[in-house]
Design a protein around this motif. Structure first.
Motif, PDB file in Angstrom:
ATOM      1  N   MET A  34       0.857  -1.184   0.000  1.00  0.00           N
ATOM      2  CA  MET A  34       0.000   0.000   0.000  1.00  0.00           C
ATOM      3  C   MET A  34       0.889   1.227   0.000  1.00  0.00           C
ATOM      4  O   MET A  34       1.921   1.265   0.662  1.00  0.00           O
ATOM      5  N   GLY A  35       0.466   2.220  -0.728  1.00  0.00           N
ATOM      6  CA  GLY A  35       1.284   3.422  -0.816  1.00  0.00           C
ATOM      7  C   GLY A  35       0.455   4.679  -0.712  1.00  0.00           C
ATOM      8  O   GLY A  35      -0.747   4.683  -0.989  1.00  0.00           O
ATOM      9  N   TRP A  36       1.115   5.724  -0.276  1.00  0.00           N
ATOM     10  CA  TRP A  36       0.554   7.072  -0.319  1.00  0.00           C
ATOM     11  C   TRP A  36       1.379   7.873  -1.332  1.00  0.00           C
ATOM     12  O   TRP A  36       2.611   7.879  -1.267  1.00  0.00           O
ATOM     13  N   PHE A  37       0.689   8.531  -2.217  1.00  0.00           N
ATOM     14  CA  PHE A  37       1.311   9.361  -3.235  1.00  0.00           C
ATOM     15  C   PHE A  37       0.729  10.761  -3.129  1.00  0.00           C
ATOM     16  O   PHE A  37      -0.322  10.955  -2.537  1.00  0.00           O
ATOM     17  N   ARG A  38       1.407  11.713  -3.725  1.00  0.00           N
ATOM     18  CA  ARG A  38       0.860  13.068  -3.744  1.00  0.00           C
ATOM     19  C   ARG A  38       1.175  13.746  -5.063  1.00  0.00           C
ATOM     20  O   ARG A  38       2.141  13.400  -5.732  1.00  0.00           O
ATOM     21  N   GLN A  39       0.317  14.693  -5.383  1.00  0.00           N
ATOM     22  CA  GLN A  39       0.500  15.446  -6.617  1.00  0.00           C
ATOM     23  C   GLN A  39       0.113  16.891  -6.361  1.00  0.00           C
ATOM     24  O   GLN A  39      -1.036  17.176  -6.008  1.00  0.00           O
ATOM     25  N   ALA A  40       1.088  17.776  -6.528  1.00  0.00           N
ATOM     26  CA  ALA A  40       0.854  19.200  -6.409  1.00  0.00           C
ATOM     27  C   ALA A  40       0.567  19.780  -7.793  1.00  0.00           C
ATOM     28  O   ALA A  40       0.952  19.183  -8.805  1.00  0.00           O
ATOM     29  N   PRO A  41      -0.080  20.916  -7.869  1.00  0.00           N
ATOM     30  CA  PRO A  41      -0.391  21.521  -9.178  1.00  0.00           C
ATOM     31  C   PRO A  41       0.863  21.705 -10.015  1.00  0.00           C
ATOM     32  O   PRO A  41       1.873  22.223  -9.530  1.00  0.00           O
ATOM     33  N   GLY A  42       0.813  21.234 -11.243  1.00  0.00           N
ATOM     34  CA  GLY A  42       1.931  21.385 -12.158  1.00  0.00           C
ATOM     35  C   GLY A  42       3.065  20.402 -11.950  1.00  0.00           C
ATOM     36  O   GLY A  42       4.087  20.485 -12.629  1.00  0.00           O
ATOM     37  N   ILE A  51       4.244   0.689   2.148  1.00  0.00           N
ATOM     38  CA  ILE A  51       4.387  -0.345   3.176  1.00  0.00           C
ATOM     39  C   ILE A  51       4.101  -1.691   2.536  1.00  0.00           C
ATOM     40  O   ILE A  51       3.182  -1.825   1.721  1.00  0.00           O
ATOM     41  N   ASN A  52       4.883  -2.693   2.909  1.00  0.00           N
ATOM     42  CA  ASN A  52       4.739  -4.002   2.268  1.00  0.00           C
ATOM     43  C   ASN A  52       3.504  -4.719   2.826  1.00  0.00           C
ATOM     44  O   ASN A  52       2.892  -4.260   3.786  1.00  0.00           O
ATOM     45  N   PRO A  53       3.125  -5.845   2.240  1.00  0.00           N
ATOM     46  CA  PRO A  53       1.875  -6.504   2.649  1.00  0.00           C
ATOM     47  C   PRO A  53       1.795  -6.835   4.133  1.00  0.00           C
ATOM     48  O   PRO A  53       0.736  -6.692   4.744  1.00  0.00           O
ATOM     49  N   SER A  54       2.888  -7.263   4.723  1.00  0.00           N
ATOM     50  CA  SER A  54       2.840  -7.638   6.135  1.00  0.00           C
ATOM     51  C   SER A  54       2.926  -6.441   7.069  1.00  0.00           C
ATOM     52  O   SER A  54       2.621  -6.548   8.256  1.00  0.00           O
ATOM     53  N   GLY A  55       3.369  -5.319   6.538  1.00  0.00           N
ATOM     54  CA  GLY A  55       3.575  -4.136   7.369  1.00  0.00           C
ATOM     55  C   GLY A  55       4.946  -4.079   8.008  1.00  0.00           C
ATOM     56  O   GLY A  55       5.253  -3.149   8.744  1.00  0.00           O
ATOM     57  N   GLY A  56       5.784  -5.043   7.685  1.00  0.00           N
ATOM     58  CA  GLY A  56       7.088  -5.114   8.322  1.00  0.00           C
ATOM     59  C   GLY A  56       8.170  -4.278   7.660  1.00  0.00           C
ATOM     60  O   GLY A  56       9.259  -4.122   8.206  1.00  0.00           O
ATOM     61  N   SER A  57       7.882  -3.734   6.507  1.00  0.00           N
ATOM     62  CA  SER A  57       8.862  -2.935   5.785  1.00  0.00           C
ATOM     63  C   SER A  57       8.190  -1.686   5.226  1.00  0.00           C
ATOM     64  O   SER A  57       7.084  -1.768   4.678  1.00  0.00           O
ATOM     65  N   THR A  58       8.862  -0.562   5.384  1.00  0.00           N
ATOM     66  CA  THR A  58       8.310   0.695   4.900  1.00  0.00           C
ATOM     67  C   THR A  58       9.334   1.451   4.063  1.00  0.00           C
ATOM     68  O   THR A  58      10.541   1.213   4.159  1.00  0.00           O
ATOM     69  N   TYR A  59       8.821   2.340   3.246  1.00  0.00           N
ATOM     70  CA  TYR A  59       9.661   3.207   2.412  1.00  0.00           C
ATOM     71  C   TYR A  59       9.131   4.620   2.531  1.00  0.00           C
ATOM     72  O   TYR A  59       7.911   4.828   2.545  1.00  0.00           O
ATOM     73  N   TYR A  60      10.047   5.590   2.614  1.00  0.00           N
ATOM     74  CA  TYR A  60       9.647   6.998   2.671  1.00  0.00           C
ATOM     75  C   TYR A  60      10.459   7.813   1.669  1.00  0.00           C
ATOM     76  O   TYR A  60      11.664   7.589   1.507  1.00  0.00           O
ATOM     77  N   ALA A  61       9.803   8.745   1.056  1.00  0.00           N
ATOM     78  CA  ALA A  61      10.531   9.713   0.248  1.00  0.00           C
ATOM     79  C   ALA A  61      11.432  10.528   1.178  1.00  0.00           C
ATOM     80  O   ALA A  61      11.082  10.762   2.339  1.00  0.00           O
ATOM     81  N   ASP A  62      12.572  10.948   0.669  1.00  0.00           N
ATOM     82  CA  ASP A  62      13.517  11.698   1.502  1.00  0.00           C
ATOM     83  C   ASP A  62      12.875  12.943   2.114  1.00  0.00           C
ATOM     84  O   ASP A  62      13.182  13.327   3.239  1.00  0.00           O
ATOM     85  N   SER A  63      11.977  13.546   1.364  1.00  0.00           N
ATOM     86  CA  SER A  63      11.384  14.805   1.808  1.00  0.00           C
ATOM     87  C   SER A  63      10.477  14.656   3.033  1.00  0.00           C
ATOM     88  O   SER A  63      10.146  15.655   3.684  1.00  0.00           O
TER      89      SER A  63
END
Length: 120
Positions: A34-42, A51-63
């Protein structure tokens, strides 16, 4: 029919917090990342956190590292994004998605999006 519905967006002052929630229905999403994405104008849509299926691994954008936290509850078919220390540059439409990986093209199912606006 598979469906993802986001909630929790809104207007917040810089430095504040918001929690986004995503409710999944119509199929079993526990086998998907499952992921969260974002889009700003332009700007292009980009990953915020995943986050992976089990919830045991996550990834974050540096920002957003150190400020945002993604979590999931497979029993409830929900995923959340806790956002702290919000900045004006976090302003965007935030989307919940189900798929695999951390790229937009890796995701098959998308919510309709929820607006997050951070005022300075």
């Amino acid at each position: 029919q598979a469906q993802l519905v986001e909630s929790g967006g809104g207007l917040v002052q810089a430095g504040g917090s918001l929690t986004l929630s995503c409710a999944a229905s119509g199929r079993t999403f526990s086998t998907y990342a499952m992921g969260w994405f974002r889009q700003a104008p332009g700007k292009e849509r980009s990953v915020v956190a995943a986050i992976n299926p089990s919830g045991g691994s996550t990834y974050y954008a540096d920002s957003v590292k150190g400020r945002f936290t993604i979590a999931r509850d497979n029993a409830k078919n929900t995923v959340s994004l806790q956002m702290n220390s919000l900045k004006p540059e976090d302003t965007a439409v935030y989307y919940c998605a189900a798929g695999r990986g951390v790229l937009v093209r890796d995701y098959d199912y998308w919510g309709q999006g929820t607006q997050v606006t951070v005022s300075s």
